[in-house]
Design a protein around this motif. Structure first.
Motif, PDB file in Angstrom:
ATOM      1  N   GLY A   1       0.637  -0.760  -0.067  1.00 44.75           N
ATOM      2  CA  GLY A   1      -0.246   0.013   0.133  1.00 44.75           C
ATOM      3  C   GLY A   1       0.497   1.045  -0.093  1.00 44.75           C
ATOM      4  O   GLY A   1       0.036   2.383   0.299  1.00 44.75           O
ATOM      5  N   GLU A   2       2.218   0.742  -0.545  1.00 44.29           N
ATOM      6  CA  GLU A   2       2.838   2.015   0.175  1.00 44.29           C
ATOM      7  C   GLU A   2       3.738   2.497  -0.797  1.00 44.29           C
ATOM      8  O   GLU A   2       3.286   1.551  -2.550  1.00 44.29           O
ATOM      9  CB  GLU A   2       3.929   1.688   0.710  1.00 44.29           C
ATOM     10  N   ARG A   3       4.392   3.670  -1.916  1.00 40.20           N
ATOM     11  CA  ARG A   3       4.387   4.113  -2.934  1.00 40.20           C
ATOM     12  C   ARG A   3       6.141   3.583  -3.673  1.00 40.20           C
ATOM     13  O   ARG A   3       6.437   3.081  -2.172  1.00 40.20           O
ATOM     14  CB  ARG A   3       5.251   5.984  -3.290  1.00 40.20           C
ATOM     15  N   ALA A   4       5.991   3.594  -4.254  1.00 42.39           N
ATOM     16  CA  ALA A   4       7.539   3.011  -5.191  1.00 42.39           C
ATOM     17  C   ALA A   4       9.020   3.520  -5.125  1.00 42.39           C
ATOM     18  O   ALA A   4       8.304   4.652  -4.455  1.00 42.39           O
ATOM     19  CB  ALA A   4       7.636   2.864  -6.622  1.00 42.39           C
ATOM     20  N   PHE A   5       9.469   2.720  -4.721  1.00 43.20           N
ATOM     21  CA  PHE A   5      11.235   3.230  -4.419  1.00 43.20           C
ATOM     22  C   PHE A   5      11.973   2.832  -4.941  1.00 43.20           C
ATOM     23  O   PHE A   5      13.252   2.646  -4.812  1.00 43.20           O
ATOM     24  CB  PHE A   5      10.972   4.142  -2.922  1.00 43.20           C
ATOM     25  N   LEU A   6      11.678   1.182  -5.383  1.00 44.65           N
ATOM     26  CA  LEU A   6      13.446   0.624  -5.928  1.00 44.65           C
ATOM     27  C   LEU A   6      14.060   1.195  -6.915  1.00 44.65           C
ATOM     28  O   LEU A   6      14.753   0.934  -6.720  1.00 44.65           O
ATOM     29  CB  LEU A   6      12.567  -0.993  -6.214  1.00 44.65           C
ATOM     30  N   ASP A   7      13.051   1.607  -8.359  1.00 42.96           N
ATOM     31  CA  ASP A   7      13.804   2.055  -9.526  1.00 42.96           C
ATOM     32  C   ASP A   7      14.321   3.598  -9.322  1.00 42.96           C
ATOM     33  O   ASP A   7      14.070   4.098  -9.603  1.00 42.96           O
ATOM     34  CB  ASP A   7      12.724   1.915 -10.634  1.00 42.96           C
ATOM     35  N   THR A   8      15.172   3.730  -8.599  1.00 47.11           N
ATOM     36  CA  THR A   8      16.121   4.855  -8.159  1.00 47.11           C
ATOM     37  C   THR A   8      17.424   5.116  -8.250  1.00 47.11           C
ATOM     38  O   THR A   8      18.167   3.781  -8.150  1.00 47.11           O
ATOM     39  CB  THR A   8      15.720   5.513  -6.812  1.00 47.11           C
ATOM     40  N   ARG A   9      17.964   5.422  -7.835  1.00 49.16           N
ATOM     41  CA  ARG A   9      19.620   5.941  -8.159  1.00 49.16           C
ATOM     42  C   ARG A   9      20.156   6.036  -6.913  1.00 49.16           C
ATOM     43  O   ARG A   9      19.424   7.015  -5.810  1.00 49.16           O
ATOM     44  CB  ARG A   9      20.138   6.417  -8.977  1.00 49.16           C
ATOM     45  N   VAL A  10      21.401   6.051  -6.419  1.00 50.63           N
ATOM     46  CA  VAL A  10      21.886   6.902  -5.399  1.00 50.63           C
ATOM     47  C   VAL A  10      23.288   7.380  -5.532  1.00 50.63           C
ATOM     48  O   VAL A  10      23.799   7.316  -6.826  1.00 50.63           O
ATOM     49  CB  VAL A  10      21.372   5.536  -4.828  1.00 50.63           C
ATOM     50  N   VAL A  11      23.465   8.877  -5.028  1.00 46.61           N
ATOM     51  CA  VAL A  11      25.050   9.262  -5.430  1.00 46.61           C
ATOM     52  C   VAL A  11      25.524   9.232  -3.380  1.00 46.61           C
ATOM     53  O   VAL A  11      24.681   9.477  -3.067  1.00 46.61           O
ATOM     54  CB  VAL A  11      24.719  10.648  -5.755  1.00 46.61           C
ATOM     55  N   TYR A  12      26.698   9.250  -3.527  1.00 48.85           N
ATOM     56  CA  TYR A  12      27.549   8.836  -2.925  1.00 48.85           C
ATOM     57  C   TYR A  12      28.937   9.589  -2.714  1.00 48.85           C
ATOM     58  O   TYR A  12      28.899   9.529  -3.976  1.00 48.85           O
ATOM     59  CB  TYR A  12      27.249   7.687  -1.501  1.00 48.85           C
TER      60      TYR A  12
END
Length: 454
Positions: A180-191
């Motif tokens: 029931g939550e919004r998507a978040f897996l098709d993302t990127r990360v900078v560090y």
């Protein structure tokens, strides 16, 4: 991540070789022969209370060569991405794709529910992969095994070489439907990738998918960099660099690699953060012994507007999602604490009173919480946007630099190991539970989570 080990009795046919099934699509899974009995399989990586979801390799209607490999091989690899993504949320214990056989192409939309029930799966990720005009089409079907009905059916078309994103998109669709939550897996990360001795670290900005794949560097390491932050559309970064032996904020276009100074000249600037519409950047600038928060056009030009004027250090600004307010840290009271103000600098007031010092505030995407670093003990916590309700989420030796996932359900941060001083990236749910380490080829700090990709 603290992981529980589970034991499931799987029918023998489900353990058939994937390679053999690839050459000839397997028939519908059936009950095991009585003489052989069920086989026990150890499934690691799950958590107590997590939903058991079967993720077998996806079949293809016709094995076709693509620039990324055959569609049969890609069906196994896409399923692996889906299983890994779902496991990373802490909500699911995936079965497969290794260790369980493929279903036939005909079963991609009409699964044999009784067999998957006997395998202990509550849900089944079915579907298929096929080549189409140089692209890869991944059909993503989520089946409720207990109720015997389809919950999700979406097709994702990507360039064949971008097949990993199809897996992330399918995992997002499943995660959203079941949580029931919004998507978040098709993302990127900078560090900030760190190499070398602790007293002479080389720091470069690196970018990768949220699961650690497709890693590459965006800066050369000729100048120390800190605090990279994504623009709201994910195409630019604002960061602080010591290029020219002076700390200053730069803006980098990720696709072209071009960069420019936010404020031309020699002014010392730091801690940048984009406004929600991407048109402005709030940052800290040091002048005459004090550090205050300013705001300037992200595209360059114009005169920076000063928002704070209290003595001491005022830094680390972070916009609320609607852009109307800014959270920041200040030592004006004698210790490092979190304050909020209107976006024009008016109505400045302190909101952290939980004992000790607080810094690095980051407003949640939902606007109801602010993540922070508890200074001294160095823990990651959250509090309400109006102050109060403080909750500490981590227990590492030194945790800092929080960054929200775009759905507001997870926080990424960096953890320093006691003794070695090595740094690594972790993510933790705002609902509690163990932190999960993200794989990086180098030590890492200062993570920033991108928005969901188009």
């Amino acid at each position: 991540m603290r992981r529980a080990m589970r034991h499931f009795a799987l029918p023998l046919l489900l353990l058939a070789s994937a390679a053999a099934a690839q050459d000839q699509p397997a028939p519908a899974p059936a009950a095991p022969p009585p003489a052989q009995g069920p086989l026990e399989v150890d499934v690691t990586g799950g958590q107590n209370g997590a939903q058991v979801i079967a993720v077998p390799a996806m079949p293809t209607p016709a094995d076709t060569q693509t620039p990324a490999g055959s569609t049969s091989t890609l069906g196994q690899q896409v399923a692996g991405i889906i299983a890994s993504d779902l496991r990373s949320t802490g909500l699911f214990t995936p079965l497969g794709p290794n260790g369980i056989g493929r279903y036939s192409f005909a079963q991609s939309t009409a699964p044999d529910y009784p067999t998957w029930r006997s395998a202990g799966a509550g849900q089944l990720v079915a579907g298929s992969v096929r080549a189409e005009g140089g692209n890869l089409v991944v059909a993503c079907n989520l089946q409720d095994v207990g109720a015997g009905r389809e919950l999700v059916h979406q097709d994702f078309t990507v360039a064949a070489t971008d097949w990993r994103r199809a897996g992330h998109k399918c995992a997002d669709a499943i995660y959203s439907r079941l949580s029931g939550e919004r998507a978040f897996l098709d993302t990127r990360v900078v560090y900030v990738a760190e190499t070398g001795p602790r007293n002479r670290l080389t720091k470069r900005i690196a970018i990768m998918d949220s699961d650690g794949s497709n890693h590459r560097f965006l800066t050369e390491g000729d100048a120390t960099v800190t605090t990279p932050r994504f623009s709201p559309d994910g195409t630019r970064l604002a960061y602080m660099s010591f290029q020219g032996r002076r700390p200053r904020v730069w803006v980098l276009d990720i696709a072209s690699g071009t960069k420019r100074l936010l404020i031309p000249g020699i002014a010392m600037t730091s801690a940048p953060r984009f406004s929600p519409d991407g048109k402005q950047i709030a940052f800290a600038m040091s002048r005459n012994g004090t550090t205050d928060i300013y705001i300037a056009p992200a595209a360059g030009g114009g005169t920076p507007t000063r928002l704070t004027s209290a003595p001491g250090i005022n830094t680390a600004p972070s916009f609320s999602p609607d852009g109307s307010r800014i959270a920041f840290e200040s030592d004006r009271s004698g210790s490092q604490q979190i304050y909020v103000m209107n976006a024009d600098g008016s109505d400045q007031r302190r909101i952290s009173f939980g004992g000790g010092s607080h810094g690095q505030p980051v407003w949640s995407p939902r606007g109801n919480q602010i993540a922070f670093t508890r200074v001294g003990a160095f823990r990651i916590g959250v509090m309400s946007a109006s102050g109060g309700g403080e909750k500490i989420l981590t227990d590492g030796w030194q945790d800092e630099s929080p960054s929200w996932a775009p759905n507001g359900q997870f926080i990424m941060f960096n953890r320093t190991s006691q003794g070695s001083g090595a740094t690594a990236l972790y993510a933790v749910s705002v609902n509690g539970g163990p932190a999960r380490r993200l794989p990086t080829p180098r030590d890492g700090s200062d993570p920033s989570w991108s928005p969901l990709q188009d």
